[in-house]
Design a protein around this motif. Structure first.
Motif, PDB file in Angstrom:
ATOM      1  N   ASP A  29       0.829  -1.205   0.000  1.00 58.33           N
ATOM      2  CA  ASP A  29       0.000   0.000   0.000  1.00 58.33           C
ATOM      3  C   ASP A  29       0.867   1.260   0.000  1.00 58.33           C
ATOM      4  O   ASP A  29       0.563   2.227  -0.702  1.00 58.33           O
ATOM      5  CB  ASP A  29      -0.929   0.024   1.218  1.00 58.33           C
ATOM      6  N   PHE A  30       1.940   1.254   0.784  1.00 60.63           N
ATOM      7  CA  PHE A  30       2.861   2.383   0.844  1.00 60.63           C
ATOM      8  C   PHE A  30       3.457   2.652  -0.541  1.00 60.63           C
ATOM      9  O   PHE A  30       3.462   3.781  -1.034  1.00 60.63           O
ATOM     10  CB  PHE A  30       3.963   2.085   1.861  1.00 60.63           C
ATOM     11  N   MET A  31       3.967   1.600  -1.184  1.00 62.55           N
ATOM     12  CA  MET A  31       4.581   1.759  -2.507  1.00 62.55           C
ATOM     13  C   MET A  31       3.552   2.135  -3.562  1.00 62.55           C
ATOM     14  O   MET A  31       3.822   2.965  -4.433  1.00 62.55           O
ATOM     15  CB  MET A  31       5.330   0.493  -2.895  1.00 62.55           C
ATOM     16  N   ALA A  32       2.352   1.562  -3.470  1.00 66.16           N
ATOM     17  CA  ALA A  32       1.297   1.887  -4.436  1.00 66.16           C
ATOM     18  C   ALA A  32       0.945   3.360  -4.372  1.00 66.16           C
ATOM     19  O   ALA A  32       0.689   3.990  -5.405  1.00 66.16           O
ATOM     20  CB  ALA A  32       0.066   1.023  -4.167  1.00 66.16           C
ATOM     21  N   PHE A  33       0.956   3.930  -3.173  1.00 68.08           N
ATOM     22  CA  PHE A  33       0.672   5.357  -3.005  1.00 68.08           C
ATOM     23  C   PHE A  33       1.742   6.198  -3.706  1.00 68.08           C
ATOM     24  O   PHE A  33       1.442   7.152  -4.417  1.00 68.08           O
ATOM     25  CB  PHE A  33       0.592   5.711  -1.517  1.00 68.08           C
ATOM     26  N   SER A  34       3.004   5.831  -3.532  1.00 67.31           N
ATOM     27  CA  SER A  34       4.104   6.572  -4.159  1.00 67.31           C
ATOM     28  C   SER A  34       4.076   6.435  -5.682  1.00 67.31           C
ATOM     29  O   SER A  34       4.299   7.395  -6.407  1.00 67.31           O
ATOM     30  CB  SER A  34       5.447   6.071  -3.627  1.00 67.31           C
ATOM     31  N   ILE A  35       3.780   5.240  -6.157  1.00 67.30           N
ATOM     32  CA  ILE A  35       3.846   4.946  -7.583  1.00 67.30           C
ATOM     33  C   ILE A  35       2.561   5.341  -8.309  1.00 67.30           C
ATOM     34  O   ILE A  35       2.581   5.688  -9.485  1.00 67.30           O
ATOM     35  CB  ILE A  35       4.172   3.455  -7.791  1.00 67.30           C
TER      36      ILE A  35
END
Length: 141
Positions: A29-35
């Motif tokens: 979820d953290f990476m999906a937000f950034s990407i």
């Protein structure tokens, strides 16, 4: 021809894992937000990166981290991990060239070696770029 966005997403993921690992639990979820993509895509790519020995997923409070120093991870490693392009298969050849045409009956013989040469050159360039270099460039911005 365009290389799948899986490659650039995977580069982004590994940079996030490295840069934020001390401050945050780096989750899908953290990476999906950034990407800016769905976490399902991140989880699939994370599995591929893990299988390739490029990422580790720590259960519980750990999150995801690079499996080795960024100096040891090349663009070629990532490309092979997520794009699943086999040796000498970057270019897909059209299926049914006409054997009665002077071009069609010879096109494979004419192009095959050159296409392998192009793929080898691209892979050599990908192998020369490490994630550490990209992280360094990120620090200059």
């Amino acid at each position: 021809m365009q290389i799948s966005s899986r490659f650039t997403i995977a580069v982004h993921m590994l940079l996030c894992m490295d840069i934020f690992q001390e401050e945050y639990k780096v989750t899908s979820d953290f990476m999906a937000f950034s990407i800016g993509v769905n976490p399902v895509i991140i989880r699939k790519l994370l599995s591929q990166l893990k299988d390739a020995g490029l990422a580790e997923v720590k259960r519980g409070p750990g999150g995801a981290v690079p499996a080795k120093p960024l100096e040891e991870i090349t663009f070629l490693d990532i490309y092979r991990a997520v794009d699943c392009v086999g040796e000498n298969t970057l270019f897909h050849f059209h299926e049914n060239p006409n054997p009665d045409c002077p071009v069609g009956k010879n096109i494979h013989r004419i192009l095959d070696g050159r296409l392998v040469q192009v793929q080898e050159a691209m892979e050599q360039e990908l192998g020369a770029i490490t994630l550490a270099m990209v992280k360094e460039d990120l620090g200059k911005i």
